[in-house]
Write a protein that holds these residues in place. Structure first.
Motif, mmCIF file in Angstrom:
data_model
loop_
_atom_site.group_PDB
_atom_site.id
_atom_site.type_symbol
_atom_site.label_atom_id
_atom_site.label_comp_id
_atom_site.label_asym_id
_atom_site.label_seq_id
_atom_site.Cartn_x
_atom_site.Cartn_y
_atom_site.Cartn_z
ATOM 1 N N GLU A 117 0.834 -1.200 0.000
ATOM 2 C CA GLU A 117 0.000 0.000 0.000
ATOM 3 C C GLU A 117 0.878 1.264 0.000
ATOM 4 O OE1 GLU A 117 -3.282 -2.486 2.598
ATOM 5 O OE2 GLU A 117 -2.439 -0.668 3.477
ATOM 6 N N HIS A 122 -0.369 5.074 -1.124
ATOM 7 C CA HIS A 122 -1.590 5.317 -0.356
ATOM 8 C C HIS A 122 -1.271 6.023 0.952
ATOM 9 C CE1 HIS A 122 -3.889 1.780 -2.462
ATOM 10 N NE2 HIS A 122 -3.386 2.666 -3.307
ATOM 11 N N SER A 124 -2.041 7.417 4.881
ATOM 12 C CA SER A 124 -2.727 6.895 6.068
ATOM 13 C C SER A 124 -3.305 8.079 6.827
ATOM 14 C CB SER A 124 -1.759 6.134 6.976
ATOM 15 O OG SER A 124 -1.063 7.046 7.810
ATOM 16 N N SER B 75 -10.710 1.450 1.229
ATOM 17 C CA SER B 75 -9.301 1.783 1.031
ATOM 18 C C SER B 75 -9.068 2.396 -0.349
ATOM 19 C CB SER B 75 -8.420 0.530 1.202
ATOM 20 O OG SER B 75 -8.900 -0.519 0.399
ATOM 21 N N ASP B 76 -9.764 1.866 -1.357
ATOM 22 C CA ASP B 76 -9.598 2.397 -2.711
ATOM 23 C C ASP B 76 -10.162 3.804 -2.823
ATOM 24 O OD1 ASP B 76 -8.385 0.055 -3.572
ATOM 25 O OD2 ASP B 76 -10.277 -0.874 -4.141
ATOM 26 N N ALA B 79 -7.795 6.257 -1.230
ATOM 27 C CA ALA B 79 -6.548 6.437 -1.985
ATOM 28 C C ALA B 79 -6.775 7.072 -3.353
ATOM 29 C CB ALA B 79 -5.860 5.079 -2.168
ATOM 30 N N HIS B 80 -8.026 7.263 -3.727
ATOM 31 C CA HIS B 80 -8.301 7.783 -5.065
ATOM 32 C C HIS B 80 -7.757 9.214 -5.202
ATOM 33 C CE1 HIS B 80 -10.370 9.019 -8.699
ATOM 34 N NE2 HIS B 80 -10.634 7.753 -8.918
ATOM 35 N N ARG B 84 -8.529 12.522 -2.722
ATOM 36 C CA ARG B 84 -7.486 13.146 -1.906
ATOM 37 C C ARG B 84 -7.324 14.626 -2.230
ATOM 38 N NH1 ARG B 84 -3.357 8.399 -3.272
ATOM 39 N NH2 ARG B 84 -1.723 9.853 -2.639
ATOM 40 N N ASN B 104 -9.857 -2.621 3.358
ATOM 41 C CA ASN B 104 -9.641 -3.312 2.086
ATOM 42 C C ASN B 104 -10.860 -4.126 1.658
ATOM 43 O OD1 ASN B 104 -7.126 -2.521 1.255
ATOM 44 N ND2 ASN B 104 -6.031 -4.166 2.303
#
Lengths: 168, 328
Positions: A117, A122, A124, B75-76, B79-80, B84, B104
Motif C-alpha cells: 500500500e 496510499h 494513512s 481503502s480504494d 486512496a483515489h 485526496r 480493504n
C-alpha cells in the motif's frame, strides 16, 4: 447449505466442498489444515487471521469462504520461497519481533500488504500531505498496523523490524 | 449462525429481485459488519445475495463532482487521487475508520449501512429496541459513553458509527438507489432517520432497496476541508465525537461552510444551525465557539456522556480554527 468452490492457497489449487457458513479462516484451518492464520477474536478486531486475498491484506474471519471462489490466498506460510523466509519474516526474526508468536503470522501478512500500500502511494490517517509521497516513519508504521494486536506487547520490535524493511 | 443460501448476483436488477422476493434475504457487500452480526446472532438472513462483485466498483468524474460505485472499497476510495485532492475530508474520514484490513474489504454502501456499535445492540442477551422492537433500551441507565447527545428518544440512544458518512453528509452527497419499484436518488442526509419510536429502522430504505452509488456534488472549497476524530485510543477505534468541515473564507469572513458531526446522534448530524450562524460572520475562534454552542443548545446528554457536549464544541472550534489558519 453446501457449496463448491476452488481456492488457490499458497500456490496450490484447492477444491473445497463446504457449508456456506464457513469463514475463509475456518476453510483454511479446518478444511485445508493451513494453520498459520490464527483464530484470535473471530470478530475482525485482533488481526491474527490476516491473510492476503488477491494480494490485499484482509481479516479472514469476517469473510465467507463461499464469496472467495477462484481467489488467490497467501498465508504467512506461503510467503516463504523455497524454504527461505520472506524479507519481512527475516526482519521479524532479526529484530526479535515476537514473544509467543500467536499474532505473528497475521502481523507478517499485514505488514507485507501494508508495504504494498505504501509502495502504491496510499496515505494513512497520520500522513500530513494527502497528495504527497509517503515516508514510512514509526508513526506511520504504528498507524498502518493498528489492526494487529500483540498481547505480549512486542510492538517496539515489530516497529523496528518494519523500519528496517522500509529503509531497505 | 443459522443456515443460509448464497447467490452471487449477476447484475443489480437480479440482486434487487432476489432480495425483494424473500423476506429473510439480505444483501452481502464486504460483510465486515453483517458476517459479524450473523456470528453474534444479531442478524440471521436465510439468503445472502452477494453484491460485492457487481460492476459498481468505479469512481467516475461527473460535472465537477464524483460518482462513487457502491462496491468501491473504503481503502480504494481513500486512496483515489481525486478524493485526496478535492475532498480531503472524505479521504481523512475513511482513513480514520477501522483498520487497513477492514478498509480493504468494506464497501461504500456497506459503510453507509453499517449498524450501531451500541454494546447492548450487539449482545443478544440484553433488551434492545433496535434489535427486538419493544423489548426496552438497556443503554438507558447503562453504559452510555458512546451514545447520543442529540436527537435521541426514550426508545433508543444509539449512535451511527460511520466516519465516512459524516464527511459525505457534510459534502451534500446524494445516494442512488435501485429498488423493486425502480431507480431513485435521495440526499444522504435524508437516508438516515432519528430513532423516534421505531429505532429498528436506521434508514428510510425498504426491503430490496439496493444502494448502487453515492454522488458527490461539485464543491470547490472542499479542497480546504478536514476531519477530526476524538476517541479513546489513537487508532482503530470508533469516534466519541467527530467533526467534518469545509471552510470557504473571504478575507476574515466566512463565505460558506459545511459542518457535520459524528458520534453524537442516531445519524451523521449535519450542523445546520452552526452553519447558519457562521455564514457571513467573522472567521474567529469566538464565532466558531458561538456557532458550536448554537448547534449544541439542543443537546440532551445522558449521565454517562455529558462530557461529549464540551468535547464536541471544542472539536468543532479546533477543526474550524485549523482550517482558517490553513487559509491564511
Amino acid at each position: 447449505m453446501d457449496a463448491r468452490i476452488t481456492l488457490r492457497v499458497d500456490g496450490r489449487v484447492r477444491p473445497l466442498a463446504l457449508d456456506t457458513r464457513t469463514t475463509l479462516l475456518d476453510a483454511l484451518r479446518d478444511h485445508l489444515s493451513v494453520t498459520s492464520p490464527k483464530k484470535g477474536c473471530d470478530h475482525g478486531q485482533c488481526g491474527a487471521c490476516t491473510v492476503l486475498l488477491d494480494g490485499r491484506r484482509v481479516v479472514s474471519c469476517l469473510i465467507l469462504a463461499v464469496t472467495c471462489d477462484g481467489a488467490e490466498v497467501t498465508t504467512a506460510q506461503g510467503l516463504a520461497q523455497e524454504g527461505e523466509p520472506h524479507p519481512v519474516q527475516r526482519a521479524f526474526l532479526e529484530k526479535d519481533a515476537f514473544q509467543c508468536g500467536f499474532c505473528t503470522p497475521g502481523q507478517v501478512c499485514s505488514a507485507v500488504g501494508m508495504l504494498e500500500e505504501v509502495k502504491a502511494g496510499h496515505p494513512s490517517e497520520v500522513t500530513d500531505d494527502l497528495t504527497g509521497p509517503v515516508t514510512l516513519d514509526d508513526e506511520e508504521i504504528r498507524e498502518r498496523l493498528s489492526g494487529n494486536l500483540c498481547r505480549c506487547g512486542a510492538y517496539v520490535n515489530i516497529v523496528a523490524a518494519l523500519r528496517e524493511e522500509a529503509e531497505s | 449462525m443459522i443456515p443460509f443460501e448464497y447467490l452471487r448476483a449477476g447484475d443489480p436488477a437480479e440482486a434487487v429481485a432476489a432480495v425483494a422476493g424473500r423476506p429473510g434475504a439480505a444483501f452481502l457487500g464486504g460483510g465486515t459488519n453483517l458476517v459479524d452480526h450473523m456470528k453474534l446472532g444479531v442478524a440471521g438472513p436465510d439468503l445472502l445475495v452477494d453484491v460485492s462483485r457487481l460492476p459498481l466498483d468505479r469512481v467516475e468524474e461527473t460535472a465537477g463532482g464524483l460518482r462513487i460505485g457502491a462496491a468501491v472499497r473504503n481503502s480504494d476510495l481513500a486512496a483515489h487521487p481525486l478524493v485526496r485532492e478535492r475532498y480531503p475530508v472524505l479521504a481523512r474520514a475513511l482513513l480514520s475508520g477501522a483498520s487497513g484490513q477492514l478498509r480493504n474489504v468494506a464497501t461504500t454502501a456497506g459503510n453507509l449501512l453499517q449498524r450501531t456499535r451500541c454494546p447492548y445492540f450487539q449482545d443478544v442477551t440484553t433488551p434492545c429496541n433496535k434489535r427486538v422492537p419493544g423489548s426496552g433500551c438497556s443503554a438507558a441507565g447503562g453504559y452510555t459513553r458512546y451514545h447520543a447527545i442529540l436527537g435521541a428518544s426514550e426508545h433508543c440512544v444509539a449512535t451511527h458509527p460511520s466516519d465516512m458518512a459524516v464527511a459525505m453528509v457534510a459534502l451534500d452527497a446524494v445516494v442512488a438507489v435501485l429498488g423493486p419499484g425502480g431507480a431513485r436518488t435521495l440526499p444522504l442526509a435524508e437516508l438516515y432517520r432519528l430513532p423516534g419510536d421505531a429505532p429498528q429502522r436506521d434508514t428510510v430504505l425498504e426491503h430490496g432497496d439496493l444502494i448502487i452509488a453515492v454522488e458527490l456534488p461539485h464543491l470547490p472549497f472542499a479542497r480546504r476541508s478536514a476531519y477530526r476524530k476524538v476517541r479513546d485510543r489513537a487508532s482503530f477505534s470508533f469516534a466519541l465525537v467527530s467533526v467534518a468541515a469545509a471552510l470557504d473564507l473571504d478575507g476574515g469572513l466566512v463565505r460558506d461552510v459545511r459542518l457535520a458531526l459524528g458520534g453524537v446522534a442516531h445519524k451523521p448530524w449535519r450542523a445546520t444551525r452552526a452553519e447558519a450562524e457562521l455564514r457571513g460572520g467573522p472567521a474567529t475562534e469566538d464565532a466558531f465557539r458561538r456557532a458550536a454552542e448554537a448547534e449544541l443548545a439542543a443537546a440532551r446528554p445522558l449521565p454517562g456522556n455529558a462530557f461529549k457536549v464540551a468535547m464536541t464544541r471544542n472539536a468543532v472550534v479546533a477543526t474550524l480554527r485549523a482550517l482558517a489558519e490553513e487559509g491564511r
